[in-house]
Design a protein around this motif. Structure first.
Motif, PDB file in Angstrom:
ATOM      1  N   GLY A 134       0.437  -0.923   0.222  1.00  0.00           N
ATOM      2  CA  GLY A 134       0.247   0.340  -0.090  1.00  0.00           C
ATOM      3  C   GLY A 134       1.177   1.531   0.186  1.00  0.00           C
ATOM      4  N   SER A 135      -0.223   2.164   0.340  1.00  0.00           N
ATOM      5  CA  SER A 135       0.987   3.840   0.796  1.00  0.00           C
ATOM      6  C   SER A 135       1.722   4.184   0.188  1.00  0.00           C
ATOM      7  N   VAL A 181       1.363   2.879  -4.954  1.00  0.00           N
ATOM      8  CA  VAL A 181       1.716   4.391  -5.603  1.00  0.00           C
ATOM      9  C   VAL A 181       2.407   4.590  -6.793  1.00  0.00           C
ATOM     10  N   PHE A 199      -3.273   5.471  -0.154  1.00  0.00           N
ATOM     11  CA  PHE A 199      -2.956   6.198  -1.042  1.00  0.00           C
ATOM     12  C   PHE A 199      -2.388   7.227  -2.256  1.00  0.00           C
TER      13      PHE A 199
END
Length: 329
Positions: A224-225, A229, A252
């Protein structure tokens, strides 16, 4: 009486976890199948529950353990009878309903699936929710049309449970897998699972440009995070990223640029409430496609007592592969 890990909420809001003994009268009344657990496992969510690092548990007291495998003891559910071999993953077990880090559990028959022929309880828990999620992610790439010849597949959080199994599955299907990890000393381990290349997670974990050099045909992300991205910013035109975890964070901080300029697709992977047909299909593929030798290489067996000490380690990223809990040891 049977052994179980029991979580209680203290006055200051923190979590007290202990290995104790319970009896059947303490099992949930809203289950229609009572089971004997042979093996369970510790996933990231179990680590959060046991340590109290996140508000996973929403009903107290709680037995953690979102996964379990064993045999049915008693059933009032029409699909299950004593002696049937089952697998349980998710459905809020270990969060709102007492879970499987115990020698017994009372569950709902609709939550259970039959253990594939020839698969042991231990093997099922060596796979667990992490491996089952990895298979859902791999199947999603296939369903979205990503083929082995299309280019490299990035697997983030590669030394964890989801990442390790994803590497083994995808490489077995003929994909060229690149493993992202913060443990570069695990490169030999990851390459033995099938990774063609190992990269430092630091190249993905900091804020980056909305569009970056195209590289990946597909992504399996459990982090994630910023990691997700940046991975999406590097996906090739028309490629696919799957997202199933939040080890780096729930945020996100992304741009729409990869989606509207490169036609990138982001597919969410949920293992907790997935319908039975999807679960059964994933477990059948795990039974047929996952190399047993590779599964053994990523698996360590521990006891219920050990689970309390290992839970913080899984949150700190200190656990390689999968931890199987022998609840009867």
């Amino acid at each position: 009486m049977f052994n179980a890990i029991l979580l209680n909420r203290k006055e200051d809001g923190s979590t007290a976890a202990q290995l104790t003994q319970l009896d059947d009268a303490q099992l949930p009344a809203d289950g229609d199948v009572t089971v004997a657990i042979d093996y369970s496992t510790i996933n990231y969510k179990d680590g959060l529950a046991i340590t109290g690092k996140a508000p996973v548990v929403r009903k107290w007291p709680m037995v953690p353990g979102i996964d379990g495998a064993g045999q049915v003891l008693e059933s009032s559910h029409p699909d299950w009878k004593p002696g049937d071999a089952f697998i349980l993953n998710g459905w809020g077990v270990g969060e709102t309903h007492m879970g499987c880090l115990a020698q017994r559990a009372r569950l709902k028959g609709d939550w259970l699936i039959r253990r594939p022929q020839g698969m042991s309880s231990r093997t099922a828990m060596a796979i667990g929710t992490a491996g089952y999620t990895a298979m859902l992610s791999a199947l999603a790439l296939r369903e979205q049309g990503v083929e082995p010849g299309d280019g490299e597949i990035l697997v983030t959080g590669a030394s964890g449970g989801v990442g390790s199994v994803a590497i083994a599955i995808l490489s077995g299907w003929g994909y060229q897998v690149v493993a992202s990890t913060g443990k570069l000393d695990e490169a030999d381990y990851l390459k033995a699972l099938g990774a063609a290349e190992v990269i430092d997670r630091a190249t993905l974990s900091a804020p980056g440009k909305p569009l970056q050099k195209e590289r990946w045909a597909g992504v399996v992300d459990s982090v994630g995070s910023h990691t997700l991205v940046n991975a999406i910013a590097q996906v090739r035109y028309g490629g696919v990223a799957t997202a199933c975890g939040l080890a780096q964070g729930l945020d996100f901080p992304a741009s729409v640029a990869p989606f509207i300029l490169r036609g990138v697709r982001l597919i969410g992977i949920d293992s907790v409430m997935a319908p039975a047909a999807k679960r059964i299909a994933a477990w059948q593929r795990l039974a047929s496609d996952l190399d047993p030798a590779k599964l053994d290489a990523i698996t360590s067996e521990i006891t219920l007592g050990d689970a309390l000490a290992r839970a913080p380690e899984i949150l700190a990223g200190k656990v390689r592969g999968r931890l199987v809990v022998n609840v009867n040891a």
